[in-house]
Motif scaffolding. Structure first.
Motif, PDB file in Angstrom:
ATOM      1  N   ARG B 221      41.010  20.275 -21.542  1.00 51.06           N
ATOM      2  CA  ARG B 221      41.821  20.551 -20.238  1.00 51.06           C
ATOM      3  C   ARG B 221      43.160  21.109 -20.480  1.00 51.06           C
ATOM      4  N   THR B 330      39.204  15.460 -20.578  1.00 48.42           N
ATOM      5  CA  THR B 330      37.851  15.712 -20.492  1.00 48.42           C
ATOM      6  C   THR B 330      37.406  15.720 -22.140  1.00 48.42           C
ATOM      7  N   HIS B 693      48.348  18.933 -12.471  1.00 49.31           N
ATOM      8  CA  HIS B 693      47.073  18.031 -12.651  1.00 49.31           C
ATOM      9  C   HIS B 693      46.628  17.503 -11.317  1.00 49.31           C
ATOM     10  N   ASP B 699      40.929  24.859  -7.776  1.00 46.79           N
ATOM     11  CA  ASP B 699      40.215  24.223  -8.467  1.00 46.79           C
ATOM     12  C   ASP B 699      39.936  24.603 -10.113  1.00 46.79           C
ATOM     13  N   LEU B 700      40.727  25.499 -10.601  1.00 49.92           N
ATOM     14  CA  LEU B 700      40.546  25.925 -11.840  1.00 49.92           C
ATOM     15  C   LEU B 700      41.847  26.010 -12.386  1.00 49.92           C
ATOM     16  N   TYR B 701      41.940  26.254 -13.663  1.00 50.99           N
ATOM     17  CA  TYR B 701      43.444  26.062 -14.578  1.00 50.99           C
ATOM     18  C   TYR B 701      43.309  27.541 -15.100  1.00 50.99           C
ATOM     19  N   THR B 740      30.377  28.019 -14.658  1.00 48.29           N
ATOM     20  CA  THR B 740      31.463  27.991 -13.662  1.00 48.29           C
ATOM     21  C   THR B 740      31.182  29.116 -12.926  1.00 48.29           C
ATOM     22  N   HIS B 772      36.748  26.382 -21.646  1.00 47.45           N
ATOM     23  CA  HIS B 772      36.412  25.131 -20.916  1.00 47.45           C
ATOM     24  C   HIS B 772      35.843  25.467 -19.593  1.00 47.45           C
ATOM     25  N   GLU B 774      36.809  24.496 -16.873  1.00 47.33           N
ATOM     26  CA  GLU B 774      37.811  24.401 -15.663  1.00 47.33           C
ATOM     27  C   GLU B 774      38.707  25.574 -15.614  1.00 47.33           C
ATOM     28  N   ARG B 825      47.378  26.325 -11.705  1.00 45.33           N
ATOM     29  CA  ARG B 825      46.065  25.979 -10.967  1.00 45.33           C
ATOM     30  C   ARG B 825      45.744  27.300 -10.121  1.00 45.33           C
TER      31      ARG B 825
END
Lengths: 96, 831
Positions: B221, B330, B693, B699-701, B740, B772, B774, B825
């Motif tokens: 992450r 993660t 964080h 919801d995502l980076y 995703t 990843h 996310e 984010r």
């Protein structure tokens, strides 16, 4: 009487009237060097760049590349052949 | 017709560094660029950018002569309506402006510079009298990296030992694959190391070129790499009990006793103390009777509990189990445990190697890292963590380990000086001496309030737009752009625009029109690197020396060498004396006074580099010698690379950082500034919750990254390079993990809007497995947004400008190093 090479940059050079010279110092600290260097008004350089026992926040004094605030400040010892630079605090190379 | 053909040696300038090149010139036309095999840096290799340099020279969209804007309106969509003017007219206009500004207040000049190979020219604003810098080119990647390299190794950068490392962990870096230090040579060095069996583990959120070629890719992450490494440290210390205790005891300050205030305890002579477990006594660290050093335990000194710095670390990381780290990163706990075990095993603690007849510790396992791992809100502690994990296996500057890389041609041994408490002198500032604290500050990047930081140029958006908050008693009104593009390369685009709007006058020294130079009133066109001069070395790993950039053909157009332009401007601005004395300093000519520039004489770039060459190498290696031979680059010897510290110790416990932070806090409070957070200054790394964080609404980076074929996106105007970008689905699109994306109803080629708290961008999406789940990935290749450029317009996702998503604010700035958070984010939806 250590012989050192002094470089004066920017406004300091203008106030003193010369850029670089070798000089024999009657003493063994930066404070002694500053007292010996006279501005065009005849004052010792310490009157221009010092505030009490410290260098003003507008100036750097480098001895062989090291800024003296990190060490003994005005009591920094000087030795034969040292290279001393006195300059305004300006970012010679900023960034990263 | 007889063909006239020659090969000319020179230096590449297609990225920050300077591979040696051979340029084939046929009938006065450059037809080929190859790597120079005589240059030990790149060993005849070149990356795609290097080969494509021809198209920089022959770019039809270059500025071909000085121009002046005729459209008084400035803006992203305003055409400057350039009008050709003479060099005399350009210098007259800017010269008058500079003279007036110097008389009034030279601080009102806001320079923005990005010419890395001519670092000496970055000093031009200082000679003028401006303390300011409006750029984040170095800060973005190295803001926290450089200071901690300076404190740890007296170095500017760092790299694992290509020659002897056997187990290389790479975290958030393109070293050896796609970017960072001297790419072409590094790719060969990395390939050679892999061929001899070196294992590579890559930790980063996406399947980068490095990850794709690694033995193991560990997706993580974004912005959590420090937690991964702290958990590795936990495994080494708390579970395995394996670390290089002898190194820590004798070569670092890890045994020094720390009091409850976080400072080392000292005796009546101000000497730091250790506990000798054999004599069961506290002693000065340099007591010749010391029989052993305790790394662990709690002892009494003057009635109070004191602990070795190592014990402080051990206590601090006691909760950083792999299970704890898994929740943050993660990364499965069993993976962290396995990697920690492999790392410490491969480090072969206690082993030695003999090189050139001298025995060295041999630690062939090391962690290498760069921007992705540490350009975050707590970047200082990120860097501290990576140094710490290397120190735990004793691999700092030894064969196989983690090596400091100097900025210039010096060796680490040249740079190391004795510092406090038997340690090396910490050198967080490699570019200029530390600014003394000052209130109000002079500099708009607040350098006076960053005692260990790199100039945080993005904070101009805070100070210039809110001067009263910082006590700033002036506002810049004149901007100087020199090979830079702050509207594109800085975070918080809308705020950067507002800074541009504050300027009465902008002049630019550049090769091309870009998003920023488009706002200029006057353009001073530079030669390309194939037409100009410099003698340079910038952060070259494993090698030392200099390489010459020289004209391979006569200039194609009515352009000038940037160095000559700045000399002329200094003359017109009536500070040529100050510029020459500054050049004497930054080019090292003061070391050889016979070659110093005289204060009032105008030199040419060619004359200056002749002096620099002679000052460095003597009369027989003058510029003529370099013109023929090209370079003096050579491999560093083992004596130059390894064990450079003698009896001096390393800063395992960075008390200096805490001290600087506490002094800053005290100074600021004296002036009523009680809102400046100094909690970023810690002697040891730890995990601190970041709003990155804890954000709940996105919801995502999002992350950004460089590609092998582009230098950031400056080179995206190069048709050969952009040809590669647009054909590479990984580089020509915004990317997201396939599962995703599908969960969100997205498919390949959809146009999407990516939103953060700070901005939004639009682009085409590509669903991939190698990222990843996310994370949304933004390659640099698609980030330019200049209107009407035919090459940029070929990029479908053009304008997916990552920096629009980032904040530019104090809140998102590491108050110790100055680096800003470069992950953010986001949410994503179909456009």
């Amino acid at each position: 009487m250590p012989k050192v090479r002094l470089f004066l940059m920017g406004e300091v050079r203008k106030k003193v009237g010369w850029y670089s010279k070798e000089m024999e110092v009657n003493g063994n600290t930066i404070e002694d060097v500053l007292k010996e260097v006279k501005t065009v008004n005849g004052d010792g350089l310490e009157k221009l760049i010092c505030c009490g026992a410290d260098i003003t926040s507008d100036h750097w004094v480098l001895v062989n590349g090291d800024e003296i605030r990190r060490g003994k400040g005005l009591r920094t010892e000087i030795h034969e052949g040292d290279k001393i630079i006195i300059m305004p605090v300006l970012p010679i190379m900023a960034g990263g | 017709m007889e063909t006239e053909e020659k090969w000319v040696k020179s230096a590449c300038d297609m990225c920050l560094h300077h591979c040696g090149i051979m340029v084939r010139v046929k009938n006065g036309v450059v037809v080929e660029i190859e790597g120079d095999e005589t240059n030990a840096d790149n060993m005849g290799k070149l990356c795609p950018k290097g080969h494509a340099g021809i198209m920089k020279l022959y770019d039809p969209y270059r500025f071909k002569h000085p121009v002046q804007r005729t459209n008084p309106k400035k803006g992203l969509n305003e055409n400057p309506e350039w009008e050709k003017i003479s060099w005399k007219e350009a210098f007259d206009i800017i010269g008058e402006r500079l003279r007036k500004l110097r008389e009034e207040d030279p601080r009102k000049l806001l320079p923005s510079i990005g010419d890395f190979q001519r670092l000496y020219n970055w000093a031009w604003p200082a000679a003028f009298g401006s303390p300011n810098m409006f750029t984040t080119v170095g800060l973005y990647c190295g803001g926290a990296y450089h200071p901690i390299n300076g404190i740890t190794h007296s170095a500017f950068a760092a790299i694992n030992d290509y020659n002897y490392c056997n187990y290389w962990i790479q975290i958030g870096s393109g070293d050896g694959f796609s970017s960072h230090l001297h790419l072409a040579g590094s790719i060969k060095r990395m390939a050679d190391a892999r061929m001899r069996g070196m294992k590579l583990v890559v930790v980063e959120p996406r399947l980068s070129p490095a990850a794709a070629k690694a033995d193991e890719w560990i997706p993580i992450r974004p912005g959590t790499d420090r937690a991964f490494v702290l958990a590795m440290a936990y495994v080494l210390i708390h579970e395995l009990g394996q670390y290089d205790a002898e190194f820590l005891k004798r070569k670092t300050n890890a045994p020094y006793l720390v009091g409850s205030d976080g400072y080392f305890v000292r005796d009546e002579n101000s000497c730091t103390l250790i506990y000798d477990p054999v004599d069961k006594k506290i002693k000065p660290y340099n007591d010749p009777s010391i029989k052993d050093y305790a790394l662990e335990g709690v002892y009494k000194f003057n009635g109070a509990d004191v602990k070795p710095a190592f014990q402080v670390l051990k206590d601090k990381i006691a909760e950083y189990t792999p299970e704890w780290a898994e929740k943050i990163t993660t990364v499965p706990s069993e993976t962290i445990r396995r990697i920690a075990k492999e790392f410490v095993t491969e480090a072969r603690i206690g082993s030695t190697i003999v090189l050139n007849g001298k025995q060295y510790p041999y630690r062939p396992a090391a962690v290498n890292y760069y921007r992705g791992a540490q350009s975050h809100l707590h970047g200082t502690m990120d860097n501290q963590a990576y140094k710490l994990i290397n120190m735990l296996v004793g691999n700092i500057d030894v064969p196989g380990g983690h090596l400091g890389v100097p900025l210039y041609h010096h060796t680490i041994k040249d740079l190391v000086k004795p510092g406090p408490d038997g340690c090396i002198q910490p050198e967080p500032h490699q570019l200029h001496p530390p600014f003394p604290f000052k209130y109000p500050p002079d500099s708009t990047q607040l350098m006076e309030w960053f005692p260990i930081g790199v100039d945080p140029g993005h904070l101009n958006t805070e100070t210039v737009l809110n001067p009263d908050k910082f006590g700033l008693n002036y506002i810049p009104d004149t901007m100087f752009l020199y090979h830079t593009n702050p509207l594109w390369n800085m975070p918080g685009t809308d705020k950067v625009i507002q800074v541009f709007q504050k300027m009465d006058f902008i002049f630019a020294l550049d090769i091309w029109e870009n998003e920023s130079t488009k706002w200029a009133d006057i353009i001073l066109p530079d030669h390309t690197y194939l037409e100009g001069w410099t003698l340079t070395i910038v952060e070259a790993p494993m090698v030392t020396g200099h390489v010459l950039r020289q004209p391979v053909i006569e200039p194609l157009y009515d352009t000038m060498d940037a160095t000559d332009i700045l000399i002329e401007l200094a003359d017109r601005g009536e500070f040529l004396d100050a510029w020459n004395e500054t050049l004497n300093f930054v080019l090292g000519l003061i070391d050889k006074p016979e070659y110093m520039l005289e204060p009032d004489k105008k030199y040419t770039a060619e004359e200056i580099f002749d002096r620099v060459a002679k000052a460095l190498y003597g009369e027989d290696r003058d510029l003529e010698w370099f013109k023929e031979h090209g370079n003096t680059m050579r491999e560093m010897t083992p004596e130059e690379l390894y064990d450079p510290y003698g009896d001096l110790r390393l800063h395992f416990y960075m008390e200096i950082i805490k001290k600087e932070g506490d002094e800053l806090k005290s100074n600021l409070e004296k002036h009523g500034v009680d809102w400046w957070d100094t909690s970023f200054y810690r002697p040891l790394p730890e995990w601190v919750d970041s709003p990155l964080h804890t954000e709940k609404d996105y919801d995502l980076y999002a992350i950004t990254y460089k590609s092998t074929q582009q230098i950031f996106a400056m080179s995206a105007v190069n048709p050969w390079l952009t040809d590669i970008s647009v054909k590479d689905p990984m580089q020509g699109n915004i990317v997201i993990n396939r599962r995703t994306g599908e969960r969100k109803g997205l498919k390949d080629g959809d146009w999407v809007i990516v939103k953060s708290l700070f901005g939004e961008v639009r682009g085409r999406i590509k669903l991939i497995e190698g990222i990843h789940p996310e994370v949304v990935g933004f390659p640099n290749d698609i980030s330019r947004f200049l209107e009407g450029h035919p090459i940029l317009d070929r990029i479908e996702s053009k304008g997916a400008h990552y920096n629009r998503l980032l904040p530019s604010s104090l809140e998102w700035t590491d108050r110790a190093s100055g680096v800003f958070e470069t992950a953010v984010r986001v949410s994503i939806e179909k456009a």
